[in-house]
Design an enzyme around this catalytic site. Structure first.
Site: not given
Length: 353
Positions: A45, A47, A258
């Site tokens: 990931d 952020d 995701k």
């Protein structure tokens, strides 16, 4: 018979490291080490995983925050934007099992909390408080253990509306570098070692983000670590021939999709069939599915950054991730593991298993 002597990763002794099953972690790390760099890929990931969650006690912005807090977004757009985000989070909150004293704090701009107030749904027990910059939602326990199809559709709808609002701001492509440069976004301490080590050892880095691809890519470029081994799947802006934002490319990527379903038309992972070992990095429960559908996976080590609400979330994170890094704003542990796997040091000899 003498106890087996095994190399241990010294960075795993850091005080921020939590492991539910250290023996299992050691077995996975051992398998990754035997495979070495030739078998390894990293899926991460962005952020609050590769980027910092906080610095000197202040929250750092996400890729979305960088844009919606910038000067190129009008105040009216900012209010509407945060409303869309608030409604999306609210819908999912109602569909998720949470403790009765749990809180979700929505970062709304000043005066936005009373811009439009949704009434508490009957029987749900929702409460709203209104400090200057936040709306706090306190949900009662729900019967569901995850988001329903309806909630995911609402989530997508509200985020799509938020993206449409950005298109009304006549954002120009050249402004992206400007807003990133003016922001307080930071990568985690140790980022250069992390990015450079992967590049120098031909280890692919797949960044899977529900943020804004143009923003996060610009952050990495400005930090001078955007190497050819990086592949990003995110929400990328679509600009017109004269350089104005006109929409977003492809399928909306959000916290709850995701996985390989949004990469079906890509042959990225097919090209990496010899990369059967994975280090997965995330900061949310939704990030755990990022490697789902990757073909031929033999070993996967899941590392989760527990950035806030640590008392509330610790047990679930420890049940879900192999390694949990609690309030750790560095990549020290990840870098130590890479050194160990690549046989570049960072291990000590300890007796026993």
């Amino acid at each position: 018979m003498a106890e087996e002597v095994r190399p241990r990763v010294s960075s795993l002794m850091k005080a921020t490291v939590l492991m539910r099953q250290p023996g299992r972690v050691q077995e996975i790390v051992g398998a990754l080490r035997r495979g070495g760099g030739d078998r390894l890929q990293v899926i991460s990931d962005f952020d609050m995983t590769l980027s910092r969650f906080a610095y000197n006690g202040q929250r750092c912005p996400s890729s979305h925050n960088i844009l919606d807090n910038s000067k190129i977004i009008s105040e009216d757009c900012r209010k509407e934007w945060f409303l869309c985000v608030a409604l999306a989070v609210l819908e999912l909150t109602l569909e998720t099992r949470l403790a009765s004293n749990s809180e979700i704090r929505l970062p709304l701009p000043p005066k936005c909390w009373d811009y439009r107030r949704a009434p508490p749904p009957p029987g749900r027990g929702l409460l709203f408080s209104s400090p200057s910059c936040f709306t706090t939602i306190i949900p009662l326990r729900s019967t569901r253990t995850g988001p329903s199809k309806r909630s995911c559709l609402t989530w997508c709808s509200e985020w799509s509306k938020a993206h449409s609002l950005l298109c009304q701001q006549r954002i120009q492509k050249f402004q992206i570098a400007q807003v990133v440069g003016e922001s307080t976004a930071m990568l985690r301490e140790g980022y250069k070692t992390f990015f450079d080590t992967l590049y120098q050892n031909n280890i692919p880095l797949f960044i899977f983000s529900a943020g804004i691809g143009d923003i996060l890519e610009e952050i990495i470029r400005q930090m001078k670590v955007f190497h050819p081994n990086i592949h990003i799947v995110s929400n990328y802006m679509d600009f017109s021939e004269d350089g104005f934002l006109k929409g977003f490319k492809g399928q909306l990527i959000h916290t709850y999709n995701k996985n390989s379903s949004v990469c079906e038309n890509s042959n990225y992972f097919q090209q990496l069939q010899n990369k059967t070992n994975i280090i997965l990095l995330g900061d949310s429960i939704g990030d755990l599915t990022m490697a789902d559908g990757v073909p031929g996976v033999q070993n996967i080590l899941k590392i989760g950054f527990l950035n806030d609400k640590v008392e509330e979330r610790r047990e679930r994170y420890m049940d879900s991730y192999d390694i949990v890094l609690e309030k750790d704003e560095t990549l020290d542990v990840v870098n130590g593991l890479l050194q160990h796997i690549l046989r570049q040091g960072d291990c000590v000899e300890l007796q026993g298993s």
